[in-house]
Design a protein around this motif. Structure first.
Motif, short mmCIF file in Angstrom:
data_model
loop_
_atom_site.label_atom_id
_atom_site.label_comp_id
_atom_site.label_asym_id
_atom_site.label_seq_id
_atom_site.Cartn_x
_atom_site.Cartn_y
_atom_site.Cartn_z
N ARG A 234 53.99 -11.03 -72.18
CA ARG A 234 55.29 -11.03 -71.48
C ARG A 234 55.65 -9.65 -70.94
O ARG A 234 56.16 -9.52 -69.84
N ALA A 235 55.36 -8.62 -71.76
CA ALA A 235 55.71 -7.26 -71.32
C ALA A 235 54.88 -6.86 -70.10
O ALA A 235 55.39 -6.27 -69.14
N ALA A 236 53.58 -7.22 -70.13
CA ALA A 236 52.71 -6.88 -68.99
C ALA A 236 53.15 -7.63 -67.74
O ALA A 236 53.15 -7.07 -66.64
N LEU A 237 53.57 -8.88 -67.92
CA LEU A 237 54.01 -9.66 -66.76
C LEU A 237 55.31 -9.06 -66.19
O LEU A 237 55.47 -8.93 -64.97
N ALA A 238 56.22 -8.68 -67.08
CA ALA A 238 57.47 -8.05 -66.63
C ALA A 238 57.14 -6.76 -65.87
O ALA A 238 57.74 -6.46 -64.82
N ARG A 239 56.16 -6.01 -66.37
CA ARG A 239 55.80 -4.74 -65.73
C ARG A 239 55.14 -4.99 -64.37
O ARG A 239 55.51 -4.36 -63.36
N ASP A 240 54.18 -5.92 -64.34
CA ASP A 240 53.48 -6.19 -63.07
C ASP A 240 54.44 -6.76 -62.03
O ASP A 240 54.34 -6.43 -60.85
N VAL A 245 57.79 -5.74 -57.10
CA VAL A 245 59.08 -5.62 -56.39
C VAL A 245 59.26 -4.18 -55.90
O VAL A 245 59.63 -3.94 -54.73
N ALA A 246 58.96 -3.23 -56.77
CA ALA A 246 59.14 -1.81 -56.42
C ALA A 246 58.23 -1.44 -55.25
O ALA A 246 58.67 -0.75 -54.30
N LEU A 249 59.68 -2.68 -52.01
CA LEU A 249 60.87 -1.94 -51.58
C LEU A 249 60.53 -0.50 -51.17
O LEU A 249 60.98 -0.02 -50.12
N VAL A 250 59.72 0.16 -51.99
CA VAL A 250 59.45 1.58 -51.73
C VAL A 250 58.59 1.75 -50.47
O VAL A 250 58.84 2.65 -49.66
N SER A 251 57.60 0.87 -50.28
CA SER A 251 56.75 1.02 -49.09
C SER A 251 57.57 0.80 -47.81
O SER A 251 57.38 1.50 -46.82
N ARG A 252 58.52 -0.14 -47.85
CA ARG A 252 59.35 -0.37 -46.66
C ARG A 252 60.35 0.76 -46.45
O ARG A 252 60.65 1.14 -45.32
N ALA A 253 60.88 1.28 -47.53
CA ALA A 253 61.80 2.43 -47.40
C ALA A 253 61.04 3.61 -46.79
O ALA A 253 61.57 4.31 -45.90
N ILE A 276 61.92 1.68 -63.17
CA ILE A 276 60.60 1.82 -62.51
C ILE A 276 60.79 2.03 -61.01
O ILE A 276 60.14 2.88 -60.39
N LEU A 277 61.71 1.27 -60.41
CA LEU A 277 62.02 1.46 -58.99
C LEU A 277 62.52 2.89 -58.75
O LEU A 277 62.11 3.55 -57.80
#
Ligand code: KG4
Length: 338
Positions: A234-240, A245-246, A249-253, A276-277
């Motif tokens: 679960r933790a790895a899935l939350a991280r991935d 998402v990050a 967002l970051v590549s488009r910013a 993380i974002l």
């Protein structure tokens, strides 16, 4: 100039007093999140009723904490769009009554313009122009902020908002609503790199985003594992998931910074609280020599201070509402209709 500001577009009732768009004299908030957690998401009818119950007492509290009385208020600002319509209308109706009773101007404020303006409360030196990345439960936007009230949407999600996606992914992982913060905490427990998740690109619109495929991928992954009785990290899935998402967002910013030539980036909205974002935005901005403005966590989510801040600049631009002001469920921040 003291502005009494109201925010009630979703599940936070918030009333603040802000002086000259920058100085937050009080910032009273009552969150209904615990109530909606029972249902796994915001129940609009309950949200409206809770706003009705809370707004008058919060107004008294905001004035008291600011050490002001009603006669010290120069104008009344309110979120009129976008949001859950019943919830928005509570704030709009109350603000209209207050403005009428005090004989003060009424200032309609677009909710996302407000989110962006939260940075003015946190960073006194910040002035437009800049690029804003606004990511919340209802919106994911890249905005060219040329001036306080002059802005254009450069890119937007074509389907789900990033926050909505966090909430849905959290739900299938058995985390409470609202899921963004618990997902953030879970993701920090793993370096990730276990699950391959999709990145969507909108053909011909490189600054637009799409999160529904990512959301569906997480839902399917969890359901498949459950049905087959396979273990799930679960933790790895939350991280991935968070990294995906990050990255979107970051590549488009980064691309929007290159296209516009802006040297300042403001992050806004509930998802901008994600650790993380925030780290990836810091890395990207450091690499590009761009100044990054990350508001403190209390001003990432919905609050009244941000409405008071933007309300001041709307007022200075001559924008006013009257007793016919209506609430709207949807409205683009660069095409106001009131
Ligand atoms: O800006 P906001 O308070 O309300 C809207 O205007 O929508 O944003 C709420 C969203 C929710 O989806 C919530 O799960 C998400 O922001 N959120 C987060 C974090 N804290 C709140 N998402 C990711 N990481 C967080 N730390």
């Amino acid at each position: 100039m003291n502005i009494l500001a109201f925010e009630s577009s979703c599940d936070e009732t918030a009333v603040a007093v802000v002086r000259n768009g920058r100085e937050v004299l009080s910032d009273a908030i009552l969150s209904q999140a615990d109530m909606h957690a029972l249902y796994g998401g915001v129940v609009p009818e309950i949200a409206s009723r809770k706003h009705v119950e809370a707004i008058a007492a919060l107004t008294d509290r905001a004035l008291e904490e600011a050490s002001l009385t009603k006669s010290d208020i120069d104008a009344v600002a309110v979120t009129y769009a976008p949001g859950l319509i019943g919830a928005v209308l509570v704030g709009v109706s109350f603000a209209k009554s207050v403005a009428l009773a005090l004989g003060k101007p009424l200032i309609p404020v677009h909710h996302i313009r407000g989110h962006i303006a939260a940075a003015y409360c946190a960073f006194p030196e910040l002035t437009p122009p800049f690029l804003a990345l606004s990511v919340s439960g209802g919106n994911s936007l890249l905005v060219d902020v040329r001036d306080y009230t002059d802005m254009t949407i450069l890119g937007a999600t074509r389907d789900d908002a990033a926050g909505e996606c966090f909430d849905k992914a959290a739900r299938v992982l058995g985390l409470p609503y609202p899921g963004g913060r618990p997902m953030d905490q879970l993701a920090q427990q793993s370096p990730g790199g276990v699950y391959t998740l999709p990145q969507a690109h909108v053909e011909g619109a490189p600054l637009d985003m799409s999160f529904s495929g990512l959301k569906t991928a997480v839902v399917n992954l969890v359901h498949n594992a459950q049905q087959k009785g396979e273990p799930l990290d679960r933790a790895a899935l939350a991280r991935d998931f968070t990294e995906a998402v990050a990255e979107a967002l970051v590549s488009r910013a980064a691309l929007a910074l290159e296209q516009t030539g802006h040297t300042r980036l403001v992050a806004a909205g509930g998802v901008a609280a994600n650790s993380i974002l925030r780290r990836h935005l810091e890395e990207m901005c450091a690499e590009k020599g761009v100044a990054l403005y990350l508001p403190p966590l209390k001003w990432c989510g919905d609050n009244g201070a941000m409405i008071g801040a933007q309300g001041y600049y709307e007022y200075m631009a001559g924008h006013r509402g009257d007793m016919t002001l209506n609430g709207l469920a949807t409205e683009d921040l660069d095409n106001l209709s009131y």
